[in-house]
Design a protein around this motif. Structure first.
Motif, short mmCIF file in Angstrom:
data_model
loop_
_atom_site.label_atom_id
_atom_site.label_comp_id
_atom_site.label_asym_id
_atom_site.label_seq_id
_atom_site.Cartn_x
_atom_site.Cartn_y
_atom_site.Cartn_z
N SER A 240 0.97 -1.18 0.05
CA SER A 240 -0.03 -0.09 0.04
C SER A 240 0.81 1.13 -0.08
N TRP A 241 1.95 1.41 0.79
CA TRP A 241 2.94 2.35 1.02
C TRP A 241 3.47 2.65 -0.56
N HIS A 242 4.11 1.59 -1.28
CA HIS A 242 4.85 1.91 -2.23
C HIS A 242 3.69 2.10 -3.57
N LEU A 243 2.63 1.47 -3.63
CA LEU A 243 1.80 1.44 -4.61
C LEU A 243 0.65 2.47 -4.60
N SER A 244 0.77 3.24 -3.49
CA SER A 244 -0.12 4.10 -3.11
C SER A 244 -1.71 3.56 -3.26
N THR A 245 -1.92 2.50 -2.88
CA THR A 245 -3.28 1.75 -2.57
C THR A 245 -4.00 2.12 -1.41
N ALA A 246 -5.19 1.67 -1.34
CA ALA A 246 -5.83 1.84 -0.03
C ALA A 246 -5.29 0.71 0.79
N ALA A 247 -4.84 0.99 2.26
CA ALA A 247 -4.36 0.02 2.85
C ALA A 247 -5.06 -1.26 3.41
N GLY A 248 -6.29 -0.94 3.75
CA GLY A 248 -7.37 -1.97 4.38
C GLY A 248 -7.78 -2.92 3.24
N ALA A 249 -7.86 -2.39 2.22
CA ALA A 249 -8.05 -3.32 0.85
C ALA A 249 -7.12 -4.06 0.49
N THR A 250 -5.98 -3.57 0.50
CA THR A 250 -4.53 -4.37 0.36
C THR A 250 -4.23 -5.11 1.19
N ILE A 251 -4.61 -5.06 2.42
CA ILE A 251 -4.26 -5.89 3.40
C ILE A 251 -5.29 -7.37 3.28
N ALA A 252 -6.64 -6.95 2.94
CA ALA A 252 -7.52 -8.22 2.49
C ALA A 252 -7.26 -8.89 1.37
N ALA A 253 -6.65 -8.12 0.37
CA ALA A 253 -6.34 -8.66 -0.90
C ALA A 253 -5.17 -9.84 -0.65
N VAL A 254 -4.13 -9.14 -0.02
CA VAL A 254 -3.01 -10.26 0.25
C VAL A 254 -3.72 -11.48 0.94
N ALA A 255 -4.40 -11.25 1.88
CA ALA A 255 -4.74 -12.47 2.61
C ALA A 255 -5.73 -13.61 1.66
N VAL A 256 -6.37 -12.94 0.95
CA VAL A 256 -7.03 -13.54 0.01
C VAL A 256 -6.14 -14.29 -1.18
N VAL A 257 -5.10 -13.72 -1.40
CA VAL A 257 -4.05 -14.23 -2.22
C VAL A 257 -3.27 -15.61 -1.44
N GLN A 258 -3.06 -15.22 -0.42
CA GLN A 258 -2.56 -16.13 0.50
C GLN A 258 -3.45 -17.35 0.45
N PHE A 259 -4.66 -17.45 0.70
CA PHE A 259 -5.74 -18.70 0.58
C PHE A 259 -5.68 -19.02 -0.87
N LEU A 260 -5.39 -18.35 -1.81
CA LEU A 260 -5.51 -19.01 -3.18
C LEU A 260 -4.37 -19.75 -3.50
N LEU A 261 -3.14 -19.11 -2.87
CA LEU A 261 -1.68 -19.88 -3.03
C LEU A 261 -1.72 -21.29 -2.27
N SER A 262 -2.24 -21.22 -1.04
CA SER A 262 -2.41 -22.04 -0.23
C SER A 262 -3.10 -23.41 -0.58
N THR A 263 -4.26 -22.92 -1.35
CA THR A 263 -5.19 -23.90 -1.86
C THR A 263 -4.38 -24.66 -3.18
N LEU A 264 -3.84 -23.82 -3.99
CA LEU A 264 -3.26 -24.31 -4.89
C LEU A 264 -2.00 -25.36 -4.76
N ALA A 265 -1.32 -24.79 -3.70
CA ALA A 265 -0.09 -25.59 -2.96
C ALA A 265 -0.51 -26.85 -2.66
N ALA A 266 -1.72 -26.95 -1.79
CA ALA A 266 -2.19 -27.97 -0.98
C ALA A 266 -2.57 -29.08 -2.24
N ARG A 267 -3.38 -28.47 -3.16
CA ARG A 267 -3.66 -29.44 -4.19
C ARG A 267 -2.49 -30.13 -4.87
#
Length: 291
Positions: A240-267
């Motif tokens: 958020s700091w470096h890309l000038s994006t909304a901080a809360g939304a960026t945090i939530a987006a990273v959390a969702v990306v973590q879930f997607l990567l975890s699901t893919l890695a688990a499969r």
């Protein structure tokens, strides 16, 4: 290294990081039970159901946290009462209350010409505006959430895996369900002003769901969810700091990306180890432990 540690030298970013860490820990405790109990829709509905209380508190010049708590409490009470009706499914009750509370909140908001900015903060949060007193409140909320999780561990486990066994063991599943609703309410109310009601759902659900792919015990799921939530907070603030994006939304987006990567890695991992079954929560072990 300057790209990595530079933002953390700013005071309000440091407070935002600590606020996000505390929220991640609270959401890990509550979110694990929400995921195991299959209450994701309820969590989403309750997060939006806080709007009438927040809107009313704002218009009256009252405390927003108190307004959110009252509104979430009404929502939880309504879910409990309507859930006892044999003619209505729980999803139907939750959906009706969700629409009703959200409609009431929009009506209240429409009566004010100056609530647009506050509404934006309510929906999307403002993690960079965290103050020291907010950190104190979050620390207290974390202590309460931890106490509820420890005291209610046995009935929560029995309720999540076998409600009939909870009856048999005398663990009062209705009371356990009410306590679980209280824990969910605490997590939502404590967190909404950090990442907003639209985004707190991401920290509440995504980290536990991601950790569930790799852990077989509930405490391990909670620990993994806490670690993932804190990681999402750190990298979300950094991006958020470096890309000038909304901080809360960026945090939530990273959390969702973590879930997607975890699901893919688990499969991929389980496919490579086929035909062995994918690991899951050890229901027998957890239920025996709870008894």
């Amino acid at each position: 290294m300057e790209w990595l540690v530079g933002p953390l030298e700013v005071t309000f970013v440091q407070r935002a990081l600590w606020g996000g860490i505390l929220v991640s820990l609270i959401c890990a405790l509550a979110g694990t039970w929400v995921v195991l109990r299959g209450m994701a829709f309820l969590g989403d509905a309750m997060s939006h159901g806080m709007l009438p209380g927040v809107a009313t508190a704002s218009l009256l010049g009252g405390n927003l946290l108190l307004g959110a708590a009252v509104s979430a409490g009404v929502m939880a009470l309504g879910v409990t009462v309507l859930g006892r009706s044999p003619r209505l499914s729980q999803d139907t009750s939750i959906g009706l209350l969700f629409v009703g509370m959200l409609s009431l909140g929009v009506i209240i908001v429409s009566r004010s010409q100056s609530f647009a900015v506050d509404l934006t903060g309510f929906l999307f949060g403002d993690v960079l505006a965290v103050r020291e007193r907010d950190l104190i409140l979050l620390a207290v909320a974390l202590g309460v959430a931890l106490a509820v999780s420890v005291v209610g561990y046995r009935p929560f486990v029995a309720l999540a895996f076998d409600e009939r066994k909870a009856h048999t063991l005398g663990l009062r599943p209705r009371a356990a369900h009410a306590a679980l609703l209280g824990l969910l309410t605490l997590a939502l109310v404590a967190s909404f002003h950090i990442v907003g009601t639209l985004l707190v759902f991401g920290l509440l659900i995504a980290p536990p769901a991601a950790a569930l792919h790799w852990a077989r015990r509930i405490p391990a799921v909670m620990a993994g969810a806490a670690l993932l939530g804190m990681t999402a907070t750190f990298f979300g603030l950094l991006l958020s700091w470096h890309l000038s994006t909304a901080a809360g939304a960026t945090i939530a987006a990273v959390a969702v990306v973590q879930f997607l990567l975890s699901t893919l890695a688990a499969r991929l991992h389980h496919r490579a180890r086929a035909p062995r079954a994918a690991p899951a929560i050890d229901t027998r072990m957890e239920c025996e432990h709870s008894s």
